[in-house]
Design an enzyme around this catalytic site. Structure first.
Site, PDB file in Angstrom:
ATOM      1  CB  SER A 126       3.110   1.486   6.312  1.00  0.00           C
ATOM      2  OG  SER A 126       1.940   1.685   7.038  1.00  0.00           O
TER       3      SER A 126
ATOM      4  CG  ASP B  30      -0.056  -4.099   2.742  1.00  0.00           C
ATOM      5  OD1 ASP B  30       0.146  -3.535   1.651  1.00  0.00           O
ATOM      6  OD2 ASP B  30      -0.184  -3.468   3.807  1.00  0.00           O
TER       7      ASP B  30
ATOM      8  CG  HIS C 158      -0.398   0.263   2.512  1.00  0.00           C
ATOM      9  ND1 HIS C 158      -0.136  -0.737   3.424  1.00  0.00           N
ATOM     10  CD2 HIS C 158      -0.029   1.413   3.120  1.00  0.00           C
ATOM     11  CE1 HIS C 158       0.376  -0.210   4.527  1.00  0.00           C
ATOM     12  NE2 HIS C 158       0.444   1.099   4.369  1.00  0.00           N
TER      13      HIS C 158
END
Length: 369
Positions: free
Chosen positions: A193, A115, A85
């Site tokens: 992230s 992901d 992402h």
């Protein structure tokens, strides 16, 4: 032959990096530093800031926006691991190291279902220090962990905490549930992230991927993709550009006491099949979906409520075991498949149907793109 040479070069680079890191650890121990300090000094040069220019759809048409996250050096060949992402729909990606050197990066592959994405840079004369992956199956609740990333752009930030729980499920950008997710309480925020979650030996045990918050700010609950999933997915992406997840082709809900009562089940566990996708491995194996509508007060998957005082289809097959391993819900089934199986493999599902236990052999497919 070329692949063998590349593999040997990669292994040689990893050996050199590990030797250098062990020598550095001895020096740091002589300075009487704490464990977090030692780990940070060992890994700080391997955690990167990632900036991406992404193409987005707006009411006025297509436009460009920016995305920012973290990543880490995976090998000496220049592969960088991050979250999917972070670079989704990216048209330009740049990687920044703590020493302020930067490199243009190519996205060589990604897997929306876990992901994860792999970037590639040409480091030139820069010496890279790959981070070793640990074995996430050995983790324990309460174990101390460290998270390094770039929250809100604050480069190379370290936070510490413990593993709060194991075996969580998380819905990926591709819509698939990621099993065996690590829950931890080290503070992470937007921009973290893709950064590594590390144990006190400096091994990557997970990749920070999400937080639970109602305001997009850290509320004490972070999630990381376990290193065992990272290892399988990333190695496949580097070799083939993709990763194929095992696929059954069912949907439903975890059995609770209410569903067990309504279906006269012998115990309140397992996964109730409410739907079977046409032409799927489940369809070919003859698994049965529910055939009668009943109102249930709550239906959950991996602890997430998906039905509340709604009519759902009951009466379908209930999966109780896979290859003689007992399951309590979909999380157990997914974890087993991801850890031990691949598309094309066979599994034996033990199901409860019409008051009888049956064994059904099923050949796994590949999760549709």
């Amino acid at each position: 032959l070329r692949d063998a040479i590349v593999r040997l070069q990669n292994e040689l680079g990893s050996i050199k990096s590990n030797f250098s890191q062990h020598a550095q650890t001895v020096v740091l121990l002589q300075r009487n530093l704490t464990a977090p300090e030692i780990v940070y000094e060992k890994v700080k040069d391997s955690v990167v800031l990632i900036k991406a220019t992404v193409l987005v759809e707006t009411i006025l048409g297509r436009a460009y926006a920016s995305s920012q996250g973290s990543g880490f050096v995976y090998d000496s060949l220049g592969h960088i691991v991050t979250n999917f992402h972070v670079v989704e729909n990216a048209v330009d990606v740049e990687v920044f190291f703590p020493d302020r050197t930067s490199f243009k990066a190519e996205i060589i592959g990604f897997d929306p279902y876990s992901d994860l994405a792999v970037l590639k840079i040409d480091p030139g004369n820069k010496v890279l220090h790959p981070l070793p992956l640990g074995n996430s199956s050995n983790l324990r609740v309460g174990q101390p962990v460290l998270a390094i990333g770039n929250p809100y752009g604050f480069a190379a930030s370290l936070t510490s905490g413990v593993i709060s729980q194991l075996g969580r499920c998380l819905r990926s950008p591709g819509g698939k549930l990621i099993p065996d997710v690590i829950q931890f309480d080290a503070a992470v925020n937007p921009g973290s992230s893709g950064g590594p979650l590390l144990d006190y030996s400096g091994e990557v045990i997970g990749i920070t991927t999400a937080i639970y918050s109602q305001r997009r700010e850290f509320a004490g609950i972070g999630f990381a993709i376990p290193s065992n999933i990272v290892s399988r997915v990333v190695s496949s992406i580097i070799k083939t550009g993709k990763y194929q997840h095992p696929y059954i082709g069912i949907w439903g809900v975890d059995v609770n006491s209410e569903i067990a009562r309504l279906m006269n089940l012998p115990e309140a566990r397992g996964f109730l099949i409410m739907g079977v996708e046409e032409g799927s491995p489940a369809d070919r194996a003859g698994l049965k979906a529910g055939d009668r509508l009943e109102v249930i007060s709550e239906g959950t998957i991996c602890g997430f409520t998906i039905y509340s005082n709604e009519k759902v289809r009951l009466g379908g097959d209930v999966i109780l075991a896979v290859d003689n391993i007992k399951i309590f819900g979909i999380a157990d089934l997914l974890a087993y498949l991801e850890e031990h199986k691949a598309p094309g493999d066979q599994v034996v599902l033990t199901i409860y149907r019409d008051g009888k236990l049956l064994n059904v052999t099923l050949t796994l497919g590949a999760f549709p793109p």
